[in-house]
Design an enzyme around this catalytic site. Structure first.
Site, PDB file in Angstrom:
ATOM      1  N   GLY A 167      69.902 -12.095 114.321  1.00  0.00           N
ATOM      2  CA  GLY A 167      68.772 -11.638 113.504  1.00  0.00           C
ATOM      3  C   GLY A 167      67.431 -11.668 114.231  1.00  0.00           C
ATOM      4  O   GLY A 167      66.433 -11.168 113.716  1.00  0.00           O
ATOM      5  N   LYS A 181      42.612  -0.233  83.346  1.00  0.00           N
ATOM      6  CA  LYS A 181      43.999  -0.705  83.480  1.00  0.00           C
ATOM      7  C   LYS A 181      44.067  -2.225  83.359  1.00  0.00           C
ATOM      8  O   LYS A 181      43.220  -2.924  83.883  1.00  0.00           O
ATOM      9  CB  LYS A 181      44.545  -0.289  84.848  1.00  0.00           C
ATOM     10  CG  LYS A 181      45.933  -0.813  85.157  1.00  0.00           C
ATOM     11  CD  LYS A 181      46.511  -0.180  86.401  1.00  0.00           C
ATOM     12  CE  LYS A 181      46.296  -1.044  87.615  1.00  0.00           C
ATOM     13  NZ  LYS A 181      46.836  -0.439  88.832  1.00  0.00           N
ATOM     14  N   HIS A 220      38.976  -3.962  97.848  1.00  0.00           N
ATOM     15  CA  HIS A 220      38.542  -4.216  96.476  1.00  0.00           C
ATOM     16  C   HIS A 220      37.610  -5.427  96.496  1.00  0.00           C
ATOM     17  O   HIS A 220      36.393  -5.272  96.623  1.00  0.00           O
ATOM     18  CB  HIS A 220      39.788  -4.407  95.603  1.00  0.00           C
ATOM     19  CG  HIS A 220      39.495  -4.647  94.165  1.00  0.00           C
ATOM     20  ND1 HIS A 220      38.484  -4.021  93.503  1.00  0.00           N
ATOM     21  CD2 HIS A 220      40.097  -5.465  93.246  1.00  0.00           C
ATOM     22  CE1 HIS A 220      38.463  -4.440  92.250  1.00  0.00           C
ATOM     23  NE2 HIS A 220      39.421  -5.320  92.069  1.00  0.00           N
TER      24      HIS A 220
HETATM   25  C1  R5P Z   1      45.882  -1.095  92.607  1.00  0.00           C
HETATM   26  O1  R5P Z   1      44.893  -1.301  91.941  1.00  0.00           O
HETATM   27  C2  R5P Z   1      46.142   0.214  93.278  1.00  0.00           C
HETATM   28  O2  R5P Z   1      44.999   1.000  93.396  1.00  0.00           O
HETATM   29  C3  R5P Z   1      47.232   0.997  92.587  1.00  0.00           C
HETATM   30  O3  R5P Z   1      46.814   1.426  91.317  1.00  0.00           O
HETATM   31  C4  R5P Z   1      48.455   0.146  92.438  1.00  0.00           C
HETATM   32  O4  R5P Z   1      48.762  -0.453  93.649  1.00  0.00           O
HETATM   33  C5  R5P Z   1      49.632   0.959  91.936  1.00  0.00           C
HETATM   34  O5  R5P Z   1      50.719   0.110  91.857  1.00  0.00           O
HETATM   35  P1  R5P Z   1      52.019   0.484  91.017  1.00  0.00           P
HETATM   36  O6  R5P Z   1      52.498   1.801  91.532  1.00  0.00           O
HETATM   37  O7  R5P Z   1      52.962  -0.648  91.311  1.00  0.00           O
HETATM   38  O8  R5P Z   1      51.621   0.527  89.576  1.00  0.00           O
END
Ligand code: R5P
Length: 298
Positions: A37, A191, A129
Site C-alpha cells: 500500500g 441555505k 469563505h
Molecule cells: C458550500 O457552501 C458550497 O458553496 C456548496 O454549496 C456546497 O459545497 C455544495 O455541497 P453539496 O453538493 O454537498 O450540497
C-alpha cells in the site's frame, strides 16, 4: 528556464493540453503502489534546471498527497529549479473553522502540508469563505484564477433568457460576477446545512422570473443536495426546469445521477475535475502563471 509537466494519475488530458499551450514537454514518471500500500514514485525524464509543473487536481486528496509529495521532493533532489503545483480543485477549503470542539481548521493544516513541498500553487475558485485569501494560510506564492468569464460565455451561448440563482450566501461571490458579465438578473437564496446530506434552502418571491430559465450556479457540487433541494423549490414555485452549472464536479457517490433525476434541464461543469459533465474548458487561464512563475528562482 525549460518547463516540464508531470501528470499525476487522472490528470493526463490537462497536462497534455497545458504542454501544448506552453510549448513545453511532458515528463515520464512511474507512480504506483507497492503491494503493502505504500507509494512508489520514480521520475524517468530529465528535470535538472527545469521548472517542474505537477498537474494534480485535488478531489479525493488523501490518496493523492503522498505521491505528489514524493514527486515534488524527487524533482528537487534531481536539481529541478522549482516546482509548481497546478491543482484546479483545491481540497479542504470548506473546513475553515472549528465547527465542533476537538476538530481542527484542516484548511490551514492542509495548506502547511502543501507549502512544505511545492514552491507555488495555482488553483481555480477555491472555497474562500471564513478564510478570505489563500495567502493567509499558504506560505508559498499562490495564484487564484476565476471561472466566472468562461461560465458567463457558456451561459450566453447556451441558455435563453436566464436568471441566475445562487443557493446560499457563499455563492453570491460567483453568481454576482457571472450575472454582471452576462448582464442577467440574479437571486441568492438562504441555505441551512444540518448534516453532510441534510440541506434546507429557502426561496424568495419568483413571480417576476416565470418566463426565465433558472441557472443554478455554485462553486462545488459534492453530494448535490444543495442543488437538488433548490431544484425542488424552483419546480414547486412553477419555474422552468433549471440548468445547473458548477465550477468543481466533485460528485460524491451517486450525486450526479440523483441530480440528473431531479428534474433539471442539464448539468454543466468546468474541467477542474475530469467528469462527463465537463463542458467549460479553463486551461487557458493557467498558462500565464505557469509561464512566468519561477523566472527568478535559483
Ligand atoms: C458550500 O457552501 C458550497 O458553496 C456548496 O454549496 C456546497 O459545497 C455544495 O455541497 P453539496 O453538493 O454537498 O450540497
Amino acid at each position: 528556464m525549460k518547463t516540464i509537466l508531470f501528470a499525476l494519475p487522472g490528470n493526463e488530458i490537462l497536462a497534455r493540453l497545458l504542454a501544448e499551450k506552453l510549448d513545453a514537454e511532458t515528463g515520464e514518471a512511474t507512480i504506483r503502489r507497492f503491494p503493502d500500500g505504500e507509494s512508489y514514485v520514480r521520475i524517468l525524464s530529465q528535470v535538472k534546471n527545469k521548472k517542474v509543473v505537477l498537474v494534480c487536481t485535488l478531489h479525493q486528496p488523501d490518496e493523492k498527497l503522498l505521491p505528489l509529495y514524493f514527486l515534488s521532493k524527487n524533482a528537487k533532489d534531481l536539481r529541478a529549479k522549482c516546482t509548481c503545483l497546478v491543482a484546479p480543485y483545491l481540497a479542504y477549503m470548506r473546513q475553515d473553522k472549528v465547527f465542533h470542539p476537538g476538530e481542527g481548521v484542516t484548511s490551514r493544516h492542509f495548506a502547511r502540508l502543501v507549502s512544505g513541498f511545492a514552491d507555488s500553487l495555482l488553483t481555480v475558485d477555491p472555497h474562500l469563505h471564513r478564510i478570505s485569501r489563500l495567502d493567509d494560510i499558504y506560505d508559498i506564492p499562490t495564484k487564484v484564477v476565476h471561472a466566472a468569464e468562461p461560465i458567463s460565455k457558456w451561459i450566453k451561448d447556451n441558455v435563453e433568457n436566464p436568471v441566475l440563482v445562487g443557493p446560499d450566501s457563499e455563492s453570491e461571490q460567483w453568481v454576482s460576477e457571472v450575472a454582471e458579465s452576462t448582464g442577467t438578473p440574479f437571486l441568492v437564496l438562504e441555505k441551512i446545512r444540518r448534516g453532510d446530506r441534510d440541506v434546507e434552502v429557502s426561496v424568495p418571491q419568483l413571480d417576476a422570473y416565470r418566463k426565465h430559465t433558472p441557472v443554478l450556479v455554485d462553486d462545488i457540487i459534492s453530494t448535490a443536495r444543495t442543488m437538488i433541494e433548490t431544484v425542488g423549490h424552483l419546480k414547486k414555485a412553477g419555474m422552468k426546469a433549471p440548468v445547473c452549472v458548477g465550477v468543481h464536479a466533485v460528485f460524491s457517490g451517486r450525486a450526479y445521477r440523483d441530480l440528473l433525476a431531479s428534474g433539471v434541464a442539464g448539468v454543466t461543469t468546468c474541467n477542474t475535475i475530469p467528469h462527463e459533465s465537463n463542458a467549460i474548458d479553463l486551461s487557458d487561464l493557467y498558462v500565464d502563471f505557469i509561464a512566468h512563475f519561477g523566472k527568478t528562482a535559483v
